[in-house]
Design a protein around this motif. Structure first.
Motif, mmCIF file in Angstrom:
data_model
loop_
_atom_site.group_PDB
_atom_site.id
_atom_site.type_symbol
_atom_site.label_atom_id
_atom_site.label_comp_id
_atom_site.label_asym_id
_atom_site.label_seq_id
_atom_site.Cartn_x
_atom_site.Cartn_y
_atom_site.Cartn_z
ATOM 1 N N GLY A 166 0.890 -1.264 -0.027
ATOM 2 C CA GLY A 166 0.027 -0.113 -0.083
ATOM 3 C C GLY A 166 0.628 1.297 0.101
ATOM 4 N N SER A 167 2.154 1.125 0.098
ATOM 5 C CA SER A 167 3.097 2.337 0.137
ATOM 6 C C SER A 167 3.757 2.547 -1.126
ATOM 7 C CB SER A 167 4.117 2.203 1.321
ATOM 8 O OG SER A 167 3.600 1.859 2.676
ATOM 9 N N ASP A 168 3.533 1.500 -2.159
ATOM 10 C CA ASP A 168 4.128 1.881 -3.362
ATOM 11 C C ASP A 168 3.168 1.933 -4.466
ATOM 12 O OD1 ASP A 168 5.556 1.019 -5.660
ATOM 13 O OD2 ASP A 168 7.037 -0.182 -4.568
ATOM 14 N N GLU A 169 3.183 2.857 -5.328
ATOM 15 C CA GLU A 169 2.164 3.031 -6.047
ATOM 16 C C GLU A 169 2.194 1.993 -7.215
ATOM 17 O OE1 GLU A 169 0.689 6.559 -9.034
ATOM 18 O OE2 GLU A 169 2.483 6.764 -7.978
ATOM 19 N N ARG A 170 3.324 1.949 -7.648
ATOM 20 C CA ARG A 170 3.634 1.017 -8.808
ATOM 21 C C ARG A 170 3.172 -0.583 -8.294
ATOM 22 N NH1 ARG A 170 7.301 -2.896 -11.232
ATOM 23 N NH2 ARG A 170 7.122 -3.061 -13.403
ATOM 24 N N ALA A 171 3.706 -1.096 -7.257
ATOM 25 C CA ALA A 171 3.257 -2.111 -6.615
ATOM 26 C C ALA A 171 1.869 -2.477 -6.644
ATOM 27 C CB ALA A 171 3.954 -2.498 -5.167
ATOM 28 N N ASP A 177 -7.710 -3.724 6.205
ATOM 29 C CA ASP A 177 -8.327 -2.436 6.461
ATOM 30 C C ASP A 177 -7.463 -2.166 7.616
ATOM 31 O OD1 ASP A 177 -9.900 -1.376 4.889
ATOM 32 O OD2 ASP A 177 -11.795 -2.066 6.031
ATOM 33 N N GLY A 178 -7.099 -2.918 8.606
ATOM 34 C CA GLY A 178 -6.466 -2.654 9.775
ATOM 35 C C GLY A 178 -4.930 -1.869 9.397
ATOM 36 N N VAL A 179 -4.378 -2.669 8.481
ATOM 37 C CA VAL A 179 -2.920 -2.261 8.069
ATOM 38 C C VAL A 179 -3.096 -0.785 7.230
ATOM 39 C CG1 VAL A 179 -0.961 -2.777 6.558
ATOM 40 C CG2 VAL A 179 -2.034 -4.685 7.770
ATOM 41 N N ILE A 180 -4.311 -0.839 6.534
ATOM 42 C CA ILE A 180 -4.378 0.537 5.705
ATOM 43 C C ILE A 180 -4.395 1.595 7.079
ATOM 44 C CG2 ILE A 180 -6.013 1.870 4.362
ATOM 45 C CD1 ILE A 180 -6.459 -0.807 2.889
ATOM 46 N N ASP A 181 -5.406 1.556 7.752
ATOM 47 C CA ASP A 181 -5.560 2.527 9.001
ATOM 48 C C ASP A 181 -4.314 2.709 9.782
ATOM 49 O OD1 ASP A 181 -8.385 2.771 7.939
ATOM 50 O OD2 ASP A 181 -9.041 1.344 9.388
ATOM 51 N N ALA A 182 -3.663 1.628 10.029
ATOM 52 C CA ALA A 182 -2.595 1.820 11.196
ATOM 53 C C ALA A 182 -1.266 2.727 10.626
ATOM 54 C CB ALA A 182 -2.150 0.523 11.539
ATOM 55 N N GLY A 221 -1.767 4.392 7.472
ATOM 56 C CA GLY A 221 -2.401 5.603 6.747
ATOM 57 C C GLY A 221 -2.027 5.291 5.065
ATOM 58 N N LEU A 222 -2.107 4.252 4.600
ATOM 59 C CA LEU A 222 -1.718 3.920 3.385
ATOM 60 C C LEU A 222 -2.666 4.572 2.400
ATOM 61 C CD1 LEU A 222 -1.094 0.146 3.751
ATOM 62 C CD2 LEU A 222 0.528 2.033 3.887
ATOM 63 N N GLY A 224 -10.479 1.600 1.053
ATOM 64 C CA GLY A 224 -8.985 1.150 0.642
ATOM 65 C C GLY A 224 -9.134 -0.115 -0.028
ATOM 66 N N LEU A 225 -9.962 -0.587 -0.437
ATOM 67 C CA LEU A 225 -10.200 -1.824 -1.097
ATOM 68 C C LEU A 225 -10.936 -1.673 -2.642
ATOM 69 C CD1 LEU A 225 -10.761 -4.596 1.531
ATOM 70 C CD2 LEU A 225 -8.434 -3.482 1.036
ATOM 71 N N ARG A 226 -10.133 -2.475 -3.502
ATOM 72 C CA ARG A 226 -10.935 -2.399 -4.894
ATOM 73 C C ARG A 226 -11.073 -3.911 -5.359
ATOM 74 N NH1 ARG A 226 -9.585 -0.787 -10.458
ATOM 75 N NH2 ARG A 226 -7.413 -0.479 -9.789
ATOM 76 N N LEU A 227 -12.219 -4.447 -5.524
ATOM 77 C CA LEU A 227 -12.352 -5.684 -6.119
ATOM 78 C C LEU A 227 -12.223 -5.520 -7.509
ATOM 79 C CD1 LEU A 227 -13.229 -8.690 -5.978
ATOM 80 C CD2 LEU A 227 -15.744 -7.894 -6.602
ATOM 81 N N VAL A 228 -11.118 -6.385 -8.025
ATOM 82 C CA VAL A 228 -10.968 -6.540 -9.414
ATOM 83 C C VAL A 228 -11.131 -7.721 -10.260
ATOM 84 C CG1 VAL A 228 -9.300 -4.609 -9.406
ATOM 85 C CG2 VAL A 228 -8.566 -6.807 -9.189
ATOM 86 N N GLY A 229 -11.197 -8.895 -9.508
ATOM 87 C CA GLY A 229 -11.355 -10.297 -10.068
ATOM 88 C C GLY A 229 -11.891 -11.185 -8.998
#
Length: 396
Positions: A103-108, A126-131, A133-134, A182-187
């Motif tokens: 979540g910290s790397d735009e390309r990844a 979600d917990g990692v995103i919140d903790a 600030g991703l 913070g999540l996006r379903l793609v597949g």
């Protein structure tokens, strides 16, 4: 087979065993046949069946292959850092450090998709995103259980993977994903291991039962997977719907709901993939062991060789003594950690310093044993490809 042994021995005469080789002519022929079987749908390469970055790069440069199916998130992050793209992690991750890096790397975050099948997975991410600030949304794929269940649950064939089996369960989880910014379903993904990973060219009653199960399973899955995909598409956009494996390519691509198939083992064609009626491959990945002792007239003892494959224990998980033909294991020793006796008439002609060629039962696990593959074209070694191990990477 005698000619194959002469060719391999001649090509590698300057090498000291134990070592592993990759027959590039065989690999490319296997790849072309897989593309033919896919009938125009792209094949996502399963990295766990390869675990060698130069091979992944070579195959992905071919028409018909697109994207990687990785087995861990740290592996996916590394592959993307080397320039590879479109990596789907086939198994859920609970690695918070890796999720933070993602979540910290735009390309990844743009190139990697992680697997989920429950609210617990969503909560963890979600917990990692919140903790931390991703800021980059994390792409997720919903894993659907593709196992065959019959007779009121008394029969189950297939891997114990996702708990999501119905359109209603899938849509409920899709709505949960949609409610998390913070999540996006793609597949969507579903792996019918009971078809793709179980050979049907087996004699006797067992083979008949396998073919009966696979026929019933395929009919059930076509209907159920189609219903799930249609239900999800009514509430969410999807970039891909992934299914299948090496053993089921031409069956899976017939489904309208499927946009791509996953496969990897067919490139190396290990021993377990000899038992399919719908395709025939060429052994591409082999390893050689030296004869170091002669305990008896029909016994040759080799250095090393205890490379058992994962899965249910039994003789099918042992490497196959391949060349010279006609060798077998000693029932009391099998394939040993530091020595492996082989028996039979063919052993009588082996001398100390000769080599015996083996095929691993499964594909990618061979790469965990050797630091590199010596690449053979025709009757000569043309290069050397480092495996994950050879690049200092161990992901499981």
């Amino acid at each position: 087979m005698h000619a194959d042994k002469q060719r391999l021995d001649a090509a590698t005469a300057a090498l000291e065993p134990p070592f592993a080789v990759l027959d590039m002519d065989a690999l490319l022929a296997n790849a072309a046949d897989m593309v033919r079987r896919a009938h125009g749908k792209p094949i996502r390469v399963a990295s766990k069946s390869i675990r060698c970055r130069p091979v992944l790069e070579r195959v992905l440069a071919m028409d018909g292959f697109s994207g990687i199916m990785a087995f861990t998130l740290p592996e996916a992050l590394w592959l993307v850092s080397t320039g590879l793209r479109d990596v789907l992690v086939a198994y859920p991750t609970v690695d918070r450090d890796a999720l933070r890096a993602l979540g910290s790397d735009e390309r990844a975050a743009r190139e990697i998709t992680v697997m989920v099948d429950s609210p617990e997975h969503l909560d963890l991410i979600d917990g990692v995103i919140d903790a931390y600030g991703l800021t980059h949304p994390i792409r997720v794929c919903l894993d659907i259980d593709a196992a065959f269940v019959a007779f009121a649950g008394k029969l189950r064939a297939g891997a114990l993977r996702s708990p999501v089996r119905s359109p209603e369960q899938a849509v409920t989880l899709v709505h949960d994903i949609a409610g998390r910014p913070g999540l996006r379903l793609v597949g969507l993904m579903s792996y019918e291991g009971q078809i793709a990973g179980v050979g049907d060219d087996v004699p006797g009653m067992y083979g008949a039962l396998v073919r009966w199960m696979q026929g019933r399973s395929q009919r059930e899955l076509v209907t159920r997977r189609g219903r799930i995909v249609r239900a999800v598409r009514r509430v969410a956009g999807l970039e891909f719907v992934n299914g299948g494996g090496t053993g089921s390519i031409e069956k899976t691509v017939r489904e309208r709901a499927i946009t791509e198939v996953a496969a990897g083992s067919g490139l190396f064609h290990p021993r377990l993939f000899d038992f399919y009626r719908n395709f025939t491959g060429r052994p591409a990945a082999l390893f050689a062991l030296p004869v170091v002792r002669r305990p008896g007239p029909h016994v040759a003892t080799l250095l090393g060789g205890g490379y058992h494959a994962s899965g249910p224990p039994g003789p099918t998980r042992l490497p196959q003594p391949y060349l010279p033909a006609g060798l077998r294991y000693d029932s009391d020793e099998g394939a040993g950690e530091v020595q492996t006796p082989v028996l039979g008439e063919a052993a009588a002609d082996l001398r100390v310093g000769d080599r015996v060629w083996f095929r691993h039962a499964k594909a990618g696990e061979l790469s965990e044993r050797f630091a590199s593959f010596h690449v053979i074209e025709g009757d000569r070694v043309v290069g050397e490809f480092p495996t994950y191990r050879g690049e200092g990477k161990t992901f499981l």
